[in-house]
Design a protein around this motif. Structure first.
Motif, mmCIF file in Angstrom:
data_model
loop_
_atom_site.group_PDB
_atom_site.id
_atom_site.type_symbol
_atom_site.label_atom_id
_atom_site.label_comp_id
_atom_site.label_asym_id
_atom_site.label_seq_id
_atom_site.Cartn_x
_atom_site.Cartn_y
_atom_site.Cartn_z
ATOM 1 N N THR A 537 0.823 -1.211 0.000
ATOM 2 C CA THR A 537 0.000 0.000 0.000
ATOM 3 C C THR A 537 0.859 1.264 0.000
ATOM 4 O O THR A 537 0.577 2.222 -0.741
ATOM 5 C CB THR A 537 -0.929 0.013 1.233
ATOM 6 O OG1 THR A 537 -1.701 -1.181 1.238
ATOM 7 C CG2 THR A 537 -1.856 1.217 1.195
ATOM 8 N N GLU A 569 -6.702 9.479 -0.410
ATOM 9 C CA GLU A 569 -7.776 8.626 0.116
ATOM 10 C C GLU A 569 -7.236 7.247 0.509
ATOM 11 O O GLU A 569 -7.574 6.703 1.575
ATOM 12 C CB GLU A 569 -8.878 8.482 -0.931
ATOM 13 C CG GLU A 569 -9.664 9.768 -1.188
ATOM 14 C CD GLU A 569 -10.599 9.643 -2.384
ATOM 15 O OE1 GLU A 569 -10.700 8.513 -2.922
ATOM 16 O OE2 GLU A 569 -11.214 10.657 -2.762
ATOM 17 N N ILE A 570 -6.394 6.671 -0.355
ATOM 18 C CA ILE A 570 -5.809 5.354 -0.056
ATOM 19 C C ILE A 570 -4.961 5.439 1.213
ATOM 20 O O ILE A 570 -5.017 4.568 2.095
ATOM 21 C CB ILE A 570 -4.943 4.864 -1.236
ATOM 22 C CG1 ILE A 570 -5.812 4.638 -2.476
ATOM 23 C CG2 ILE A 570 -4.195 3.591 -0.863
ATOM 24 C CD1 ILE A 570 -5.005 4.395 -3.746
ATOM 25 N N GLU A 572 -5.187 7.582 3.736
ATOM 26 C CA GLU A 572 -6.023 7.763 4.923
ATOM 27 C C GLU A 572 -6.661 6.435 5.339
ATOM 28 O O GLU A 572 -6.764 6.140 6.532
ATOM 29 C CB GLU A 572 -7.104 8.813 4.662
ATOM 30 C CG GLU A 572 -6.588 10.251 4.618
ATOM 31 C CD GLU A 572 -6.304 10.819 6.002
ATOM 32 O OE1 GLU A 572 -6.174 10.029 6.967
ATOM 33 O OE2 GLU A 572 -6.191 12.051 6.114
ATOM 34 N N ARG A 573 -7.098 5.637 4.360
ATOM 35 C CA ARG A 573 -7.701 4.339 4.709
ATOM 36 C C ARG A 573 -6.675 3.405 5.344
ATOM 37 O O ARG A 573 -6.967 2.679 6.283
ATOM 38 C CB ARG A 573 -8.305 3.682 3.462
ATOM 39 C CG ARG A 573 -9.638 4.279 3.032
ATOM 40 C CD ARG A 573 -10.383 3.316 2.103
ATOM 41 N NE ARG A 573 -9.631 3.029 0.884
ATOM 42 C CZ ARG A 573 -9.701 3.738 -0.236
ATOM 43 N NH1 ARG A 573 -10.498 4.804 -0.274
ATOM 44 N NH2 ARG A 573 -8.991 3.408 -1.294
ATOM 45 N N GLY A 575 -3.863 4.345 6.868
ATOM 46 C CA GLY A 575 -3.514 4.910 8.175
ATOM 47 C C GLY A 575 -2.044 5.008 8.490
ATOM 48 O O GLY A 575 -1.687 5.303 9.636
#
Length: 966
Positions: A537, A569-570, A572-573, A575
């Motif tokens: 990620t 967005e990726i 934040e998801r 973390g």
């Protein structure tokens, strides 16, 4: 403890001095008695306030009698009044014969009789009559210091006079040590009785706040304190002015240890405590604050009633502060003093009790405290696992600075001979290095990494290359970082995951260097490699953000911007803090840079700064995001707000590449303001940090060097900076290249206009060729990028025309270009040059005047002192009035004045500076309060004088006081 070391200024008490003076004089002027009692701990500044207020009252025409009580009980009745009368008599001259007679008569009365000869009432009445004769109708003020030692007769006199029994208009100003009023002290009853009178105030004088503490210390030292020194003075002093001054004097004179003066003062205060309170203070000094009540009970082992009474005594003596979460020392200096008063065995025993109590209460367990106490108890084997647990706990909460400290402590404990079983030192080094990197300690991270490489010879080389590259990039050593990433990619032993990681981070670095095409290629490579690796990620986020930025700049702005938003967005998801921070950084840079959506970009940068601060990256990514916000605010003309943002960011004390971004942002403001000294200092600092830096930083650095040199009239230095920028750096960022070329052509035009330096025709030719290259490269760029570049190219063409007779039409085009982009500074500069060109052709002077007035209004509003000066000079030569306003311009000082607000012409920052001027602060004091250099404050003050049409600080202050809100 008197707080007046080396004539230190009175800090943080200006409003209090004014209010006390008014309370005393105002009430007496109406025929009443009044009193103000100042209560506070030793050294808090009570005696200094008595002197300041007393001096002001004398200047206002009051008769001020000053005395001090002695610590000898009732052995000397009315001693402070006698002392005051003797001092006053010594000051009288032959011209005060009548007053001298009255004073000596009252002194003679004291010599003839004792307090009990005619009874207390008769004595008080005679004293009152004598004071009435001395006052001769003037307001009379008794100033009494150390009232905690007041004798019985003086107490009775105060009650007698303040109750109005003496038929005398009198005020009393007195100081009393709060810690001395213990138990059944007679003055406590007196103060209680006096509080009932409407004209009596009892003021508890608090310590100074953080800003005032730093200001006072800087005044004593004679220079601003470093952040570390300021922190230390604040922590040790607790804001007590006397302690602040003593510590600052130690700093000034280079003393490392604690002065004997402070040591003896605090020891005497501790020794004065009852036995159990003495033990409580020693225990709290050994603890980690706040010390909870239950924990203190376990350590001192007293019955509950005795413990509470001991704590109450320590609080009453102003050594402890109690709150809901536990007890703290009022001054951390007490811990330093007491540390050497216990035997080593006694100290170890205290820490062992703390550790055992914490271990026995798992619900209250705090690993950092446990590690601290076991270590000081001399048990590293028990401290080490607690230190590791504390570091892991800090990392879970994104507290990387704390994690770095705990990992470092764990490494130190692991080296202790009594550490017990062997620990995995390699893991400790690895975790400590990563925590140091995250909290901005880049040099420390690199040093730990080298130690790790030496300790673990079998560690894969690829992993070390990637880590070293990341740390080098964060430290601002971009060229070395790029080489390390390339070594990782070239290493045949690298795993697919490592190759994806290296490619993604290299894409981010290349983007940071302004090599957008190269960054795009590496980002695509990283995304391709990541597709083959599960759970990559972070690599996807970094590569997507870099690719989106590259596409937005070189190909499709909308598609690129959408890609960067998706990367955020990726992140934040998922973390991961660093991924979130990196995505915010690229989004804010894209909006404020290539896409020129400045307002949204500033909002995103500030929102992102708040978010990454929550994630523990305040010293690194938050400072870079705030630098982006500062640059955006600068470009839209909100310089005062930009100054606030950069000052807030600098409090994090960033290092490496983060510091470079922020210093360049601050330097732009300093160059615009004309603060040459501050700008030069920042540029030197950037040049020092930038060893191996890329075009992204080097070109702006050299552009600012050129701009600064031109304001200094050093056109040759400006030329050298620009030529170096053109030959030493390569970048796809045509915007920064266009700005550099404009500065080069402007330097040649300024040389031509000054007639002090010959124009370098070869340099002009090269610059025009560079402008043509920029134009060709920008022709295929997206509209937003091309738009900003076109503005700089318009400036370039107009500057070239100055070499052969400035063309007003070219300058008019530049005005239009920059007005359309809402960039006020280059628009104002272009109006100045357009007016200059029109006046040189001896035509359309009315249009030139209008242009100069418009440029002047903008330059004044920004605070751009050098530009304002140029406009004034040209207007003076052309006999153009800059104060006139036509109906079209509307917003003018005259219109503002007609609305009743004379301050409307000032910017928000100038209002802040003027408010401080009205308080009577010096430029140095204002700079310390607002975190701006003294030189910049001088610029602001000059600007304020110009706008308000005044010549002195008094005149400016009068306008401020006349117009401030009620």
């Amino acid at each position: 403890m008197a707080s007046d070391v080396d004539g230190a200024p009175l800090v943080g008490r200006t409003d209090l001095v004014t209010s006390v003076r008014s309370a005393l004089l105002g009430t007496v002027a109406q025929g009443h008695t009044a009193a103000v009692f100042l209560s506070g701990e030793s050294g808090v500044g009570k005696s200094r306030l008595l002197r300041e207020v007393g001096a002001g009252l004398r200047d206002a025409g009051a008769l001020v009698l000053t005395g001090a009580c002695l610590d000898i009980g009732d052995a000397s009745p009315l001693h402070p009044l006698l002392q005051a009368l003797r001092r006053f008599d010594a000051e009288l001259t032959a011209s005060h014969a009548r007053t001298a007679s009255a004073v000596r008569g009252l002194l003679g009365m004291f010599a003839e009789e004792t307090a009990g000869s005619d009874g207390a009432g008769a004595l008080l009445e005679r004293v009152s009559r004598g004071l009435h004769l001395i006052a001769e109708g003037r307001p009379l003020v008794l100033v009494l210091d150390d009232l905690q030692w007041v004798d019985r007769s003086t107490r009775q006199l105060l009650l007698y006079l303040l109750a109005g029994l003496g038929d005398l208009q009198v005020s009393v100003l007195a100081a009393v040590r709060a810690e001395s009023l213990q138990g059944a002290h007679p003055l406590r009853r007196v103060l209680t009785e006096l509080r009932r009178l409407r004209t009596v105030q009892v003021i508890d004088l608090a310590p100074l706040d953080r800003a005032a503490t730093e200001q006072l210390a800087a005044a004593v030292v004679g220079r601003p304190l470093s952040p570390d020194a300021a922190d230390l003075v604040w922590q040790r002093s607790g804001g007590n002015p006397f302690v602040v001054e003593e510590l600052a004097r130690d700093l000034r004179e280079g003393r490392v240890g604690l002065s004997d003066t402070l040591r003896e003062i605090f020891l005497s205060r501790v020794d004065a405590l009852p036995q159990h309170a003495h033990a409580v203070v020693h225990a709290v000094a050994a603890g980690v604050e706040p010390v909870e009540h239950w924990l203190l009970a376990k350590v001192v082992r007293l019955p509950e009633d005795e413990l509470i009474e001991a704590v109450r005594a320590a609080v009453a003596h102003r050594l402890l502060v109690g709150a809901d979460d536990g007890y703290r020392l009022r001054h951390r200096l007490v811990a330093e003093v007491l540390e050497h008063e216990l035997l080593p065995a006694e100290r170890a025993a205290l820490h062992r009790r703390y550790a055992e109590a914490l271990t026995a209460a798992p619900a209250e367990l705090h690993q950092a405290r446990l590690a601290h106490h076991w270590r000081l108890a001399g048990e590293p084997a028990r401290a080490l696992p607690a230190a590791v647990a504390a570091a892991e706990e800090a990392e879970r909460l994104h507290g990387y600075a704390e994690a770095h400290r705990h990992w470092s402590a764990a490494l130190h404990l692991a080296d202790a001979p009594a550490a017990g079983p062997a620990v995995d030192r390699v893991t400790l080094l690895e975790r400590a290095a990563e925590a140091a990197h995250h909290c901005g300690e880049h040099a420390r991270a690199l040093a730990l990494l080298e130690e790790l490489a030496a300790s673990d010879a079998g560690r894969p080389a690829c992993e070390l290359h990637i880590r070293r590259a990341r740390y080098l990039a964060a430290a601002g050593r971009s060229a070395l970082a790029e080489a390390e990433y390339q070594r990782a990619l070239d290493n045949p032993d690298c795993t697919p995951r490592e190759r994806a990681t290296a490619a993604a981070h290299l894409a981010e670095l290349l983007l940071h260097l302004g090599r957008y095409a190269d960054a795009g290629r590496r980002a695509r490579e990283a995304l391709e490699l990541s597709g083959e690796v599960e759970g990559s990620t972070s690599e996807v986020v970094l590569a997507s953000a870099a690719l989106g930025f590259s596409e937005a700049y070189l190909e499709d702005p909308d598609s690129g911007l959408a890609a960067v938003r998706r990367a955020l967005e990726i992140a934040e998801r998922a973390g991961q803090p660093e991924d979130v921070a990196c995505a915010y950084l690229h989004l804010a840079e894209l909006l404020t840079g290539p896409l020129n959506i400045l307002e949204e970009g500033v909002v995103v940068a500030r929102r992102g700064a708040e978010r990454v601060a929550e994630l523990g990256l305040g010293r690194t990514y938050e400072t870079r995001l705030l630098a982006i916000a500062t640059n955006g605010l600068f470009r839209v003309g909100q310089w005062a707000e930009a100054e606030k943002v950069v000052a807030a960011a600098l409090r994090h004390r960033p290092s490496g590449a983060d510091a470079v971004e922020l210093l360049l942002a601050r330097c732009r403001l300093s160059v615009g303001y004309g603060d040459i000294e501050a700008a030069d200092r920042d540029l030197d600092a950037v040049a020092t940090v930038l060893a191996g830096g890329g075009a992204r930083h080097v070109i702006p650095l050299l552009t600012l060097r050129a701009g600064l040199a031109m304001w200094q009239g050093r056109h040759d230095l400006a030329r050298q900076a620009v030529q170096r920028g053109l030959t030493e750096s390569r970048s796809d960022d045509v915007t920064i290249l266009a700005a550099l070329v404009w500065h080069g052509l402007r330097a040649e035009a300024e040389a031509h206009a000054s007639r002090t330096v010959d124009v370098d025709r070869t340099a002009v030719r090269r610059l025009r060729e560079a402008a043509d290259r920029v134009a060709r490269k920008s022709a295929s760029a997206p509209p937003a990028v091309r738009s900003v570049v076109d503005g700089f190219l318009a400036l370039c063409a107009a500057e070239v025309s100055r070499l052969d007779g400035s063309d007003p039409e070219l300058w008019a085009r530049s005005v239009t270009e920059w007005d359309r982009r809402n960039h006020p500074y280059p628009a104002a500069y272009s109006r100045l040059r357009q007016a200059e060109a029109l006046l040189a052709r001896r035509g359309r002077s009315a249009t030139a005047g209008k242009l100069l007035r418009a440029a002047y209004q903008v330059a004044q509003g920004l605070g751009a002192v050098p530009l304002t000066s140029e406009i004034r000079t040209l207007a003076g030569r052309a006999r153009v009035s800059l104060e006139e306003r036509d109906t079209a311009s509307g917003a003018s000082a005259t219109a503002a004045s007609s609305d009743g607000d004379e301050l409307a012409v000032l910017t928000a920052r100038e209002r802040e500076v003027l408010a401080a001027v009205a308080e009577g602060l010096t430029n140095k004091e204002i700079g310390q309060r607002l975190f701006i250099s003294e030189r910049t404050i001088g610029v602001h003050v000059s600007h304020i004088f110009d706008k308000l049409h005044v010549r002195t600080r008094v005149q400016a202050s009068a306008i401020f006081l006349r117009n401030r809100p009620a």
